[in-house]
Design a protein around this motif. Structure first.
Motif, mmCIF file in Angstrom:
data_model
loop_
_atom_site.group_PDB
_atom_site.id
_atom_site.type_symbol
_atom_site.label_atom_id
_atom_site.label_comp_id
_atom_site.label_asym_id
_atom_site.label_seq_id
_atom_site.Cartn_x
_atom_site.Cartn_y
_atom_site.Cartn_z
ATOM 1 N N TYR A 25 -9.257 -1.064 2.244
ATOM 2 C CA TYR A 25 -7.868 -0.851 1.853
ATOM 3 C C TYR A 25 -7.745 -0.655 0.342
ATOM 4 O O TYR A 25 -6.914 0.116 -0.128
ATOM 5 C CB TYR A 25 -7.004 -2.032 2.303
ATOM 6 C CG TYR A 25 -5.512 -1.779 2.152
ATOM 7 C CD1 TYR A 25 -4.841 -0.980 3.065
ATOM 8 C CD2 TYR A 25 -4.792 -2.330 1.099
ATOM 9 C CE1 TYR A 25 -3.482 -0.728 2.943
ATOM 10 C CE2 TYR A 25 -3.430 -2.088 0.956
ATOM 11 C CZ TYR A 25 -2.779 -1.287 1.887
ATOM 12 O OH TYR A 25 -1.436 -1.041 1.732
ATOM 13 N N ASP A 142 5.718 -3.539 1.764
ATOM 14 C CA ASP A 142 4.940 -2.761 2.736
ATOM 15 C C ASP A 142 3.474 -2.693 2.320
ATOM 16 O O ASP A 142 2.575 -2.848 3.155
ATOM 17 C CB ASP A 142 5.525 -1.355 2.839
ATOM 18 C CG ASP A 142 4.842 -0.514 3.906
ATOM 19 O OD1 ASP A 142 4.870 -0.917 5.086
ATOM 20 O OD2 ASP A 142 4.281 0.553 3.572
ATOM 21 N N PHE A 143 3.230 -2.493 1.030
ATOM 22 C CA PHE A 143 1.857 -2.429 0.525
ATOM 23 C C PHE A 143 1.124 -3.746 0.743
ATOM 24 O O PHE A 143 -0.018 -3.774 1.230
ATOM 25 C CB PHE A 143 1.874 -2.077 -0.964
ATOM 26 C CG PHE A 143 0.523 -2.128 -1.615
ATOM 27 C CD1 PHE A 143 -0.348 -1.052 -1.530
ATOM 28 C CD2 PHE A 143 0.114 -3.264 -2.309
ATOM 29 C CE1 PHE A 143 -1.598 -1.101 -2.124
ATOM 30 C CE2 PHE A 143 -1.132 -3.321 -2.903
ATOM 31 C CZ PHE A 143 -1.994 -2.236 -2.816
ATOM 32 N N LYS A 145 1.894 -6.265 2.815
ATOM 33 C CA LYS A 145 1.754 -6.585 4.236
ATOM 34 C C LYS A 145 0.603 -5.790 4.855
ATOM 35 O O LYS A 145 -0.220 -6.339 5.604
ATOM 36 C CB LYS A 145 3.055 -6.295 4.971
ATOM 37 C CG LYS A 145 3.105 -6.801 6.413
ATOM 38 C CD LYS A 145 4.531 -6.740 6.938
ATOM 39 C CE LYS A 145 4.624 -7.306 8.350
ATOM 40 N NZ LYS A 145 4.053 -6.383 9.355
ATOM 41 N N LYS A 146 0.502 -4.519 4.514
ATOM 42 C CA LYS A 146 -0.587 -3.696 5.048
ATOM 43 C C LYS A 146 -1.939 -4.139 4.492
ATOM 44 O O LYS A 146 -2.953 -4.070 5.198
ATOM 45 C CB LYS A 146 -0.335 -2.226 4.739
ATOM 46 C CG LYS A 146 0.747 -1.602 5.609
ATOM 47 C CD LYS A 146 0.988 -0.143 5.264
ATOM 48 C CE LYS A 146 2.049 0.463 6.180
ATOM 49 N NZ LYS A 146 2.363 1.870 5.795
ATOM 50 N N GLU A 149 -2.825 -7.089 6.567
ATOM 51 C CA GLU A 149 -3.146 -6.669 7.933
ATOM 52 C C GLU A 149 -4.489 -5.968 8.013
ATOM 53 O O GLU A 149 -5.130 -5.975 9.071
ATOM 54 C CB GLU A 149 -2.032 -5.744 8.454
ATOM 55 C CG GLU A 149 -0.743 -6.474 8.767
ATOM 56 C CD GLU A 149 0.407 -5.544 9.102
ATOM 57 O OE1 GLU A 149 1.394 -6.007 9.698
ATOM 58 O OE2 GLU A 149 0.334 -4.341 8.753
ATOM 59 N N SER A 150 -4.935 -5.394 6.909
ATOM 60 C CA SER A 150 -6.252 -4.752 6.899
ATOM 61 C C SER A 150 -7.374 -5.776 7.016
ATOM 62 O O SER A 150 -8.507 -5.424 7.365
ATOM 63 C CB SER A 150 -6.435 -3.934 5.609
ATOM 64 O OG SER A 150 -6.711 -4.770 4.490
#
Length: 259
Positions: A25, A142-143, A145-146, A149-150
């Motif tokens: 990521y 959003d950044f 959280k992603k 999640e990665s």
């Protein structure tokens, strides 16, 4: 894409960095940080993270700042950085410092989010809790959280449940390592080589957790599916009940919350 800056690069911060880098990521050169420990700094440098001279420099070189210091020093660390943090985004994993507490410490222009990770994030199996109250921009949230999640699974919790959630996901890896060690010791006592015992125990814990998540079934049902009448498993289950396994785990969560 945002550049991340870490203030504090101890074991947990290192696990987060490894998780983000290993997942692909982020690249290592998109992360910078500062730590008083020379050992922590050298480890960060070895994974490709850019070491900086102090917190002020970290804030100047990053868009999103990770606060990763010990609870007993966080206010001492944040106070001289308050001006630098104006207009910046801060994400914090400092135990006991939630949204409301940071509101009293930071300038009103500083956007912030409190989260609680655990060390398996380093291998892409983290459990990350996000406090539902936060002031990041939509793009920043959003950044982040992603990013999490990665390297694991994310759960958003209200402020009043962050403590118990963190006690479970943050402390329980230590308890599970004790379970793995104990199961392996039992098998070694019966003749299984140590390396094989650890592999069998660890994979069984991993597989059991994944099976519960994938099926959504109550753990008791999954347990019942393995316990035949008068079989070896139910005899082992009885031994664990006789040893107070459930009560010990329940007590461990209570104690980890200071109760």
């Amino acid at each position: 894409m945002y550049k991340l800056g870490f203030i504090g690069m101890g074991n947990m911060a290192s696990a987060i960095q490894e998780g983000f880098i290993n997942s692909g990521y982020l690249k290592a050169d998109e992360i910078c940080g500062f730590d008083l420990s020379e050992m922590a700094t050298e480890k960060a440098k070895a994974r490709g993270v850019t070491p900086l001279s102090d917190g002020h420099e970290v804030i100047r070189n990053a868009e999103i700042i990770f606060m990763a210091v010990k609870p007993q020093v966080v206010e001492k660390v944040v106070a001289p950085l308050k001006e630098d943090l104006k207009g910046k985004a801060l994400v914090s994993m400092v135990l006991g410092y939630d949204f409301a507490k940071y509101e009293t410490m930071l300038d009103s222009s500083t956007r912030h989010l409190t989260f609680m990770p655990n060390t398996p994030i380093a291998v892409g199996e983290g459990m990350i809790l996000l406090e539902d109250q936060q002031t990041l921009t939509d793009d920043e949230y959003d950044f982040i959280k992603k990013a999490f999640e990665s390297a694991g699974s994310v759960e958003v919790l209200p402020s009043h449940l962050m403590g118990v959630g963190g006690a479970l996901s943050g402390c329980a890896p230590a308890y599970i390592y004790m379970v793995i060690e104990a199961l392996a010791d039992g098998a070694v006592a019966q003749g299984l080589p140590r390396a094989s015992a650890y592999k069998l125990a660890s994979q069984t814990v991993l597989g059991s957790g994944k099976m519960q998540l994938a099926s959504g079934l109550h753990p008791g049902i999954l347990k019942d599916n393995v316990t035949s009448p008068a079989g070896s498993t139910i005899k082992g289950v009885k031994a664990l009940e006789d040893g107070g396994l459930r009560a010990a785990f329940i007590s461990a969560i209570e104690k980890s919350m200071g109760k």
